[in-house]
Write a protein that holds these residues in place. Structure first.
Motif, PDB file in Angstrom:
ATOM      1  N   UNK A 368       0.842  -1.204   0.000  1.00  0.00           N
ATOM      2  CA  UNK A 368       0.000   0.000   0.000  1.00  0.00           C
ATOM      3  C   UNK A 368       0.871   1.246   0.000  1.00  0.00           C
ATOM      4  N   UNK A 369       1.874   1.285   0.851  1.00  0.00           N
ATOM      5  CA  UNK A 369       2.729   2.470   0.969  1.00  0.00           C
ATOM      6  C   UNK A 369       3.489   2.728  -0.329  1.00  0.00           C
ATOM      7  N   UNK A 370       3.991   1.671  -0.964  1.00  0.00           N
ATOM      8  CA  UNK A 370       4.711   1.844  -2.229  1.00  0.00           C
ATOM      9  C   UNK A 370       3.791   2.409  -3.307  1.00  0.00           C
ATOM     10  N   UNK A 371       2.584   1.912  -3.347  1.00  0.00           N
ATOM     11  CA  UNK A 371       1.625   2.379  -4.346  1.00  0.00           C
ATOM     12  C   UNK A 371       1.330   3.871  -4.164  1.00  0.00           C
ATOM     13  N   UNK A 372       1.125   4.279  -2.921  1.00  0.00           N
ATOM     14  CA  UNK A 372       0.833   5.686  -2.641  1.00  0.00           C
ATOM     15  C   UNK A 372       2.049   6.552  -2.943  1.00  0.00           C
ATOM     16  N   UNK A 373       3.243   6.080  -2.565  1.00  0.00           N
ATOM     17  CA  UNK A 373       4.458   6.866  -2.795  1.00  0.00           C
ATOM     18  C   UNK A 373       4.720   7.073  -4.278  1.00  0.00           C
ATOM     19  N   UNK A 374       4.439   6.050  -5.095  1.00  0.00           N
ATOM     20  CA  UNK A 374       4.679   6.150  -6.533  1.00  0.00           C
ATOM     21  C   UNK A 374       3.636   7.020  -7.219  1.00  0.00           C
ATOM     22  N   UNK A 375       2.380   6.849  -6.838  1.00  0.00           N
ATOM     23  CA  UNK A 375       1.307   7.551  -7.546  1.00  0.00           C
ATOM     24  C   UNK A 375       1.116   8.986  -7.077  1.00  0.00           C
ATOM     25  N   UNK A 376       1.494   9.306  -5.843  1.00  0.00           N
ATOM     26  CA  UNK A 376       1.262  10.663  -5.302  1.00  0.00           C
ATOM     27  C   UNK A 376       2.547  11.200  -4.669  1.00  0.00           C
ATOM     28  N   UNK A 377       3.642  11.290  -5.428  1.00  0.00           N
ATOM     29  CA  UNK A 377       4.937  11.627  -4.814  1.00  0.00           C
ATOM     30  C   UNK A 377       5.004  13.031  -4.220  1.00  0.00           C
ATOM     31  N   UNK A 378       4.194  13.966  -4.704  1.00  0.00           N
ATOM     32  CA  UNK A 378       4.279  15.348  -4.229  1.00  0.00           C
ATOM     33  C   UNK A 378       3.280  15.677  -3.126  1.00  0.00           C
ATOM     34  N   UNK A 379       2.430  14.748  -2.771  1.00  0.00           N
ATOM     35  CA  UNK A 379       1.400  15.022  -1.769  1.00  0.00           C
ATOM     36  C   UNK A 379       1.898  14.657  -0.377  1.00  0.00           C
ATOM     37  N   UNK A 380       1.154  15.119   0.626  1.00  0.00           N
ATOM     38  CA  UNK A 380       1.502  14.776   2.010  1.00  0.00           C
ATOM     39  C   UNK A 380       1.475  13.264   2.202  1.00  0.00           C
ATOM     40  N   UNK A 381       0.448  12.614   1.636  1.00  0.00           N
ATOM     41  CA  UNK A 381       0.336  11.164   1.793  1.00  0.00           C
ATOM     42  C   UNK A 381       1.521  10.464   1.140  1.00  0.00           C
ATOM     43  N   UNK A 382       1.876  10.887  -0.075  1.00  0.00           N
ATOM     44  CA  UNK A 382       2.974  10.253  -0.778  1.00  0.00           C
ATOM     45  C   UNK A 382       4.299  10.450  -0.070  1.00  0.00           C
ATOM     46  N   UNK A 383       4.540  11.655   0.415  1.00  0.00           N
ATOM     47  CA  UNK A 383       5.801  11.932   1.124  1.00  0.00           C
ATOM     48  C   UNK A 383       5.899  11.106   2.406  1.00  0.00           C
ATOM     49  N   UNK A 384       4.783  10.990   3.129  1.00  0.00           N
ATOM     50  CA  UNK A 384       4.805  10.214   4.368  1.00  0.00           C
ATOM     51  C   UNK A 384       5.001   8.728   4.071  1.00  0.00           C
ATOM     52  N   UNK A 385       4.347   8.245   2.994  1.00  0.00           N
ATOM     53  CA  UNK A 385       4.510   6.835   2.627  1.00  0.00           C
ATOM     54  C   UNK A 385       5.956   6.555   2.256  1.00  0.00           C
ATOM     55  N   UNK A 386       6.575   7.447   1.472  1.00  0.00           N
ATOM     56  CA  UNK A 386       7.969   7.265   1.082  1.00  0.00           C
ATOM     57  C   UNK A 386       8.877   7.272   2.299  1.00  0.00           C
ATOM     58  N   UNK A 387       8.593   8.132   3.255  1.00  0.00           N
ATOM     59  CA  UNK A 387       9.405   8.204   4.468  1.00  0.00           C
ATOM     60  C   UNK A 387       9.308   6.904   5.262  1.00  0.00           C
ATOM     61  N   UNK A 388       8.123   6.316   5.313  1.00  0.00           N
ATOM     62  CA  UNK A 388       7.933   5.099   6.110  1.00  0.00           C
ATOM     63  C   UNK A 388       8.687   3.905   5.499  1.00  0.00           C
ATOM     64  N   UNK A 389       8.782   3.862   4.172  1.00  0.00           N
ATOM     65  CA  UNK A 389       9.427   2.697   3.547  1.00  0.00           C
ATOM     66  C   UNK A 389      10.894   2.943   3.234  1.00  0.00           C
TER      67      UNK A 389
END
Length: 390
Positions: A368-389
């Motif tokens: 889930x986190x990878x999907x969000x990080x890839x699809x929404x890299x500039x959003x708060x959700x995407x940045x937080x997902x990228x940070x977690x993984x």
């Protein structure tokens, strides 16, 4: 002059409650007060008014006094503003209401603890109160620290000057309005038995306000002190707009109970805007009270409205809903992409349980986190997902 905004007032009244100056003296005292720094430093300029009464009216110290002493036995009453439902808190709320209604100083009131019935004006408060047949009152929209107490230079100069103008010694009574006086009157009518008047009270509460009152809202304490009356309105009045306002007041006052939870549950089942508001109201509900609402929230997480789905993510995050079924819903909300990207609060909810576990991220969460990080890299959700993984 402080720039802090408060709605407060200062009243100048003779120490002798039955003293009545001549019209000329009262007009002179009014003009003198209008020229003092209390009034002239404000923009717009504060305008004091003269009040006259057939009998000595009680002027209270709402917002200032937190202690009172029984004139019969000396027993002390404490407001205990941090403790909802205490005898002292309820008693002070009663005093504030009586003063706001302008009752006579001789009005009887029962002291808590000792049960002595005494005249209201005879009670000794920790800040000055009094009763008078005449007074000068000035309403102030900002805090003026140099008039806070009688031992400041401005007040030390003002008291003898006002006393001379009155022709008798005067005292100053300070009052910090817990809420706008018009709101107080409207809420009192709203919780009364005047069913027809409740709608008028709502219109008054929803009136268009000027700039000075734009952000003024009754304090949490006032809602707490009216909890039982508001619950009665919620229980007995079937009109939607009345119930909605009573419920919002109870939530604002953090007056949590099964009755409030059941009212929120009913609005959740209605769907639409009612459900959207109810989800927001449930955010800070005690967790044990919120738990029975989870099945409804899980269902709403599939609602066609993205706003409602977003509020579901907020509710599940703030309520730390982490059962297996709740986690499935949160993951689905994290993958619920829209124009603004994923629901960021769903990612925050995932972060909470990942950190709480103290273990590596499991494969399901990682996907889930990878999907969000890839699809929404500039959003708060995407940045937080990228940070977690990372």
């Amino acid at each position: 002059m402080s720039e802090m905004r408060f709605h407060w007032s200062i009243s100048a009244l003779p120490i002798d409650p039955d003293f009545v100056p001549s019209d000329a003296r009262l007009d002179g005292a009014l003009a003198l007060l209008a020229r003092m720094s209390l009034c002239t430093s404000l923009v717009p300029r504060a305008e004091p008014i003269a009040e006259r009464h057939a009998r000595p009216r009680f002027y209270g110290s709402e917002g200032f006094s937190y202690h009172a002493v029984c004139p019969v036995c000396g027993r002390k009453v404490e407001r205990a503003h941090d403790e909802k439902g205490t005898a002292g808190r309820r008693w002070f709320a009663q005093v504030d209401e009586m003063a706001a209604r302008g009752v006579d100083g001789g009005t009887p009131i029962t002291m808590p603890g000792c049960d002595h019935e005494v005249a209201l004006a005879s009670v000794a408060f920790d800040h000055v109160t009094g009763a008078a047949r005449c007074a000068l009152v000035v309403e102030l929209p900002v805090w003026i620290g140099k008039w806070f107490s009688d031992d400041t230079p401005d007040v030390e100069a003002a008291l003898p000057a006002l006393s001379e103008a009155f022709g008798a010694p005067v005292r100053l009574v300070r009052k910090l309005h817990i809420l706008d006086p018009r709101d107080r009157r409207a809420i009192a009518r709203f919780v009364s038995d005047d069913l027809a008047g409740r709608l008028d009270a709502l219109r008054e509460l929803d009136r268009e306000r000027d700039d000075e009152e734009q952000d003024w809202d009754p304090m949490k304490l006032y809602y707490e002190d009216n909890e039982y009356a508001l619950l009665a309105v919620l229980r007995d009045d079937p009109r939607c707009e009345v119930r909605s306002r009573a419920l919002s007041m109870l939530v604002a006052g953090k007056c949590w109970s099964e009755a409030v939870r059941d009212a929120i549950a009913a609005d959740l089942r209605l769907g639409g805007q009612a459900a959207r508001v109810a989800l927001h109201q449930s955010l800070h509900m005690p967790r044990e009270l919120f738990r029975p609402l989870l099945p409804i929230v899980r269902t709403l997480a599939k609602d066609p409205s993205r706003f409602i789905r977003s509020n579901c993510a907020w509710a599940l995050r703030f309520q730390t809903a982490q059962d297996l079924e709740d986690r499935e819903v949160v993951r689905a909300l994290a993958l619920d992409f829209g124009p603004g990207g994923s629901h960021a609060e769903a990612i925050v909810a995932m972060e909470n349980w990942i950190k709480a576990s103290g273990a590596p991220i499991d494969e399901v969460d990682l996907h889930v986190l990878r999907e969000v990080a890839v699809r929404c890299p500039q959003t708060r959700a995407g940045c937080l997902a990228a940070k977690l993984i990372a």
